[in-house]
Design a protein around this motif. Sequence first.
Motif, mmCIF file in Angstrom:
data_model
loop_
_atom_site.group_PDB
_atom_site.id
_atom_site.type_symbol
_atom_site.label_atom_id
_atom_site.label_comp_id
_atom_site.label_asym_id
_atom_site.label_seq_id
_atom_site.Cartn_x
_atom_site.Cartn_y
_atom_site.Cartn_z
ATOM 1 N N UNK A 222 22.228 70.275 47.829
ATOM 2 C CA UNK A 222 22.307 71.468 48.377
ATOM 3 C C UNK A 222 23.670 72.156 48.001
ATOM 4 N N UNK A 223 24.633 71.484 47.490
ATOM 5 C CA UNK A 223 26.074 71.686 47.291
ATOM 6 C C UNK A 223 26.347 71.801 46.003
ATOM 7 N N UNK A 224 27.344 72.621 45.703
ATOM 8 C CA UNK A 224 28.005 72.791 44.421
ATOM 9 C C UNK A 224 28.886 72.027 44.071
ATOM 10 N N UNK A 225 29.508 71.578 43.020
ATOM 11 C CA UNK A 225 30.345 70.217 42.667
ATOM 12 C C UNK A 225 31.425 70.314 43.625
ATOM 13 N N UNK A 226 32.236 71.326 43.942
ATOM 14 C CA UNK A 226 33.407 71.478 44.776
ATOM 15 C C UNK A 226 33.084 71.138 46.218
ATOM 16 N N UNK A 228 30.796 68.820 47.370
ATOM 17 C CA UNK A 228 29.734 67.567 47.701
ATOM 18 C C UNK A 228 30.375 66.498 48.479
ATOM 19 N N UNK A 229 31.536 66.205 48.000
ATOM 20 C CA UNK A 229 32.059 65.191 48.605
ATOM 21 C C UNK A 229 32.776 65.356 50.113
ATOM 22 N N UNK A 230 33.011 66.706 50.449
ATOM 23 C CA UNK A 230 33.398 67.116 51.777
ATOM 24 C C UNK A 230 32.370 67.134 52.582
#
Length: 625
Positions: A222-226, A228-230
Amino acid sequence: MAAGRPDAQDHHPPENGFTPLEHPAPRLLPHTDGSVLPSLGGFGRHQKQLVVLTWIPALFIGFSQFSDYFLLAQPSGTCVRPPGNGSANWTAAPPALLLPGNGTGDAGALLCACQERTLELETGLSQNVVTKWNLVCESAWKVHIAKFSLLVGSIFGYLVMGVMADWFGRHPVLILSVLFMLVFGLSVAFSVNVTMFSTLRFFEGFCLAGLALSLYVLRIELCLPGWRFSMTMVASFLMVGGQLLMPGVAALCRDWPDRDDWQVLQIVIISPFVLMLPYVWIFPESLRWLLATQHYKRSKAMMLRIARKNQVEMSSEPSGVLTELEQELHRKPQRTCIVKMMSTRNLWKNIVVLCVNSLTGYGIHHCFSRSMMDPEAQPTALCHADYYTMAGIAVATCLALCPAVGLMGRRGGLLTFMIITALASLLQLGLLNLIGKYSLRHDIVLRDSLNRKFSVAFSIIGMFSSHAVSTLSIFFCAEITPTVIRGGGLGLVLASAGFGMLTAPIMELHNQKGYFLHHVIFACCTLLCIICLLLLPEPRGQPLPESIADGETFTRRTLLRPGEQHLLLAKSDRDYSRVHDTPLHLTATGGATVAAATALAAVPASYSLATGGEVIGNCAVANGV
């Protein structure tokens, strides 16, 4: 002259033998992070709402994963009627209770020979599975089988459900896991013996694995690269929150009038999954998976829905994603199995490296946790202190991962924590022996105290770093595995983590025999992992690979820049490649052709494109064709 017109190459007649070079426009649909999601509003309101829906079950998953600490906790025993003519009451601590010792003076052996004994828990419950069915002494091995059942069920669940998530989609796996989790989880509470309990716990672990895996994959996709981790770390915090709240939940389930405490606790930790039943309607399939598997008709409806909720007008969007999608609606869906990973050159190596990292991280984590435990502590303090210490270390790991990964990236962070794990393990195995051999030789009490303090310090550091290695290995795999096989690849890494967790009940089953060798083996594995980690790519800020071809080209960047690589292979000014390379039977008729080809290669590119047909025709006439 034709060469003076820039567009002359587009108007050559076909009889000259010239075919104009056409550069087709790059496709937009395979680039979900770069084209599709930005045209739908990026990481908009709709995606954020769905990510929040993946966070809520993380708390419930934390309850289930740490329920063994209470359902199968070892009780302390009191001998009411000692064997023989003795009359005094005495108590045995939990480690001495489960497995009788070999010596005649061992408290566990005497307690097992006792004519009448009472069992008491120190973990919040007044009765659990062990005290319910008297699983002590000669029946103690059944406790370890019950612990095996949940872990083994999880391992099979990760493997099977990962393949199903790639083949049928993430949404069907999520819904099936929730439904069967409720069925098997609630059935555990009504077990009539330990065999039924262990069998149902196997299926509970199977469904729990499918639930955790599908939520993890959906959150990543669901997330864009910036983001994903958070977004992943928030879910990790909630899971650790479940671990911290579990003792309080167990205390609330104590002393119920109609049910045993462990039955109430099992019902309490499974019942919240009822809140996920509406996910059948409110949680959609992964758009990224639909596009990667060419489910374009479903993708169109999904994209229009996302655009409407993000308040994006698709009719006037300039990117052309929807127009390209309309042209691809005739394509049939294509599914890919994880088995195709074996035909790749780089992808399978990356996944195997991460599997070994995950296995080593969870396996050596048990070695550190066992070294941290104080055998001289009282049972009550031992149970609570060790549990909260492990939970606190998990919280500290999540807090440290965020800045570490932000500064060093995925590969740099994973390599750093693996080095710390290896150092903590080697120092604990080697330095402590040196302390006992060369220092404080005459003061045994002070030497043992110093040895114990160093052991606890290294154990805490090792648990911290090994937990970080395990967490980051799983996330790393989700980022570098292509969408078409992401479920299967992530399932392999999570199953490897399950094998690492299995070492804890295996060591307990063997009464901790061979622990030193067990630690040495995992310490050697950490050194191997450090070398292999250098081969992994860096996925920070990179779009998720969608196809196997994308995953195969997602490799580690070279140390030299592309321009510097050519300098290492600089060519000579003179070219001798054509000397003596012409066959004898072509020397008479082929010389003109070679000369013409050489002349054609020497002219500028624009001129050769414009007059290429004429030169080739003259060459043919010269050779008598």
